[in-house]
Design a protein around this motif. Structure first.
Motif, short mmCIF file in Angstrom:
data_model
loop_
_atom_site.label_atom_id
_atom_site.label_comp_id
_atom_site.label_asym_id
_atom_site.label_seq_id
_atom_site.Cartn_x
_atom_site.Cartn_y
_atom_site.Cartn_z
N ASP A 37 70.48 41.35 92.52
CA ASP A 37 72.41 40.65 92.76
C ASP A 37 72.17 40.20 91.35
O ASP A 37 73.55 40.25 91.15
CB ASP A 37 71.89 39.23 93.90
CG ASP A 37 71.41 39.81 95.14
OD1 ASP A 37 71.31 40.99 94.94
OD2 ASP A 37 71.16 38.35 95.77
N VAL A 38 72.00 38.74 90.36
CA VAL A 38 72.34 38.99 89.24
C VAL A 38 72.57 39.84 88.24
O VAL A 38 73.50 40.03 87.81
CB VAL A 38 71.68 37.66 88.68
CG1 VAL A 38 71.44 37.35 87.18
CG2 VAL A 38 71.19 36.51 89.45
N ILE A 39 71.95 41.30 88.09
CA ILE A 39 72.10 41.92 87.43
C ILE A 39 72.99 42.67 87.69
O ILE A 39 74.34 42.87 86.87
CB ILE A 39 70.97 42.78 87.68
CG1 ILE A 39 69.90 41.49 86.70
CG2 ILE A 39 71.04 44.71 86.42
CD1 ILE A 39 68.06 43.45 86.93
N TYR A 40 73.36 42.81 88.55
CA TYR A 40 74.31 43.22 89.85
C TYR A 40 75.71 43.07 88.75
O TYR A 40 76.52 43.61 88.66
CB TYR A 40 74.28 44.08 90.90
CG TYR A 40 75.15 44.12 91.42
CD1 TYR A 40 74.48 45.61 91.37
CD2 TYR A 40 76.12 44.05 92.73
CE1 TYR A 40 75.88 46.83 92.61
CE2 TYR A 40 77.01 44.66 93.46
CZ TYR A 40 76.46 46.28 92.92
OH TYR A 40 77.79 47.09 93.98
N LEU A 41 75.68 41.83 89.85
CA LEU A 41 77.31 41.10 89.12
C LEU A 41 76.98 40.86 87.85
O LEU A 41 78.26 40.79 87.29
CB LEU A 41 76.94 39.29 89.94
CG LEU A 41 77.28 39.99 91.15
CD1 LEU A 41 76.91 38.24 91.96
CD2 LEU A 41 78.34 40.28 92.26
N ASN A 42 76.14 40.81 87.17
CA ASN A 42 76.67 41.02 85.93
C ASN A 42 77.04 42.12 85.58
O ASN A 42 77.96 42.34 83.79
CB ASN A 42 75.08 39.95 85.11
CG ASN A 42 74.89 39.01 84.29
OD1 ASN A 42 75.73 38.44 84.78
ND2 ASN A 42 73.49 38.32 84.85
N ALA A 43 76.27 43.15 85.40
CA ALA A 43 76.88 44.63 84.98
C ALA A 43 77.99 44.88 85.72
O ALA A 43 79.43 45.74 85.04
CB ALA A 43 76.38 45.54 86.04
N ASP A 44 78.80 44.25 86.83
CA ASP A 44 79.67 45.01 87.61
C ASP A 44 81.26 44.28 87.49
O ASP A 44 82.56 44.41 87.58
CB ASP A 44 79.82 45.08 88.86
CG ASP A 44 80.49 46.13 89.99
OD1 ASP A 44 80.62 47.29 88.85
OD2 ASP A 44 80.80 45.75 90.88
N ILE A 45 80.94 42.86 86.50
CA ILE A 45 81.69 41.63 86.97
C ILE A 45 81.99 40.89 85.48
O ILE A 45 82.86 41.90 84.63
CB ILE A 45 81.46 40.84 87.65
CG1 ILE A 45 81.90 40.74 88.93
CG2 ILE A 45 82.89 39.22 87.73
CD1 ILE A 45 81.16 39.92 90.31
N PHE A 46 81.13 40.40 85.06
CA PHE A 46 80.88 40.07 84.18
C PHE A 46 81.45 40.78 82.41
O PHE A 46 81.86 39.96 81.88
CB PHE A 46 79.97 38.85 83.89
CG PHE A 46 79.88 38.04 85.35
CD1 PHE A 46 81.35 36.78 85.37
CD2 PHE A 46 78.80 37.71 85.47
CE1 PHE A 46 81.04 35.88 86.05
CE2 PHE A 46 79.39 37.03 87.54
CZ PHE A 46 80.09 35.94 87.15
N TYR A 106 78.43 44.92 96.78
CA TYR A 106 79.03 44.98 96.27
C TYR A 106 80.69 45.03 96.64
O TYR A 106 81.59 44.94 95.34
CB TYR A 106 78.97 47.08 97.18
CG TYR A 106 80.19 47.47 96.19
CD1 TYR A 106 79.80 48.16 94.94
CD2 TYR A 106 81.03 48.44 96.89
CE1 TYR A 106 80.69 49.06 94.33
CE2 TYR A 106 81.98 49.17 96.23
CZ TYR A 106 81.80 49.44 95.08
OH TYR A 106 82.45 50.35 94.72
N ARG A 107 81.38 44.76 97.59
CA ARG A 107 82.60 44.71 97.94
C ARG A 107 82.97 42.86 97.33
O ARG A 107 84.13 42.50 96.52
CB ARG A 107 83.10 44.27 99.58
CG ARG A 107 83.02 45.32 99.86
CD ARG A 107 82.70 44.73 102.14
NE ARG A 107 81.85 46.08 103.14
CZ ARG A 107 82.96 46.91 103.10
NH1 ARG A 107 83.90 46.92 102.56
NH2 ARG A 107 82.84 47.50 103.75
N ALA A 108 82.41 41.93 97.29
CA ALA A 108 82.24 40.59 96.24
C ALA A 108 83.01 41.02 94.67
O ALA A 108 83.31 40.59 94.30
CB ALA A 108 81.37 39.47 96.50
#
Length: 77
Positions: free
Chosen positions: A7-16, A57-59
């Motif tokens: 989750d952390v890796i996914y959010l970092n790559a997709d958002i931040f 993914y949606r978030a």
């Protein structure tokens, strides 16, 4: 790898990642009247969310859309 770490890796790559990069480089990337684009998805729309699943993914797409609007508000002329 645990789900939490993913989750952390996914959010970092997709958002931040894209937002931080854009904020650091925007003055060199966008000329007056130019455009800065982010890749999102229709699944990033709260209004048309009629499918189950893919919540993370949606978030991430909703977050990216909101942060991109923030950059637009900061830099529009």
């Amino acid at each position: 790898m645990s789900d939490r770490r993913f989750d952390v890796i996914y959010l970092n790559a997709d958002i931040f990642g894209p937002i931080h990069l854009a904020r650091h480089l925007i003055d060199n990337l966008v000329t007056p009247g130019g455009m800065l684009a982010f890749i999102s998805s229709r699944r990033g729309s709260v209004e048309i969310n009629v499918e189950a699943g893919l919540e993370l993914y949606r978030a991430s797409k909703v977050s990216l859309n909101m942060l991109a609007h923030g950059i637009y508000a900061d830099y529009r002329q």
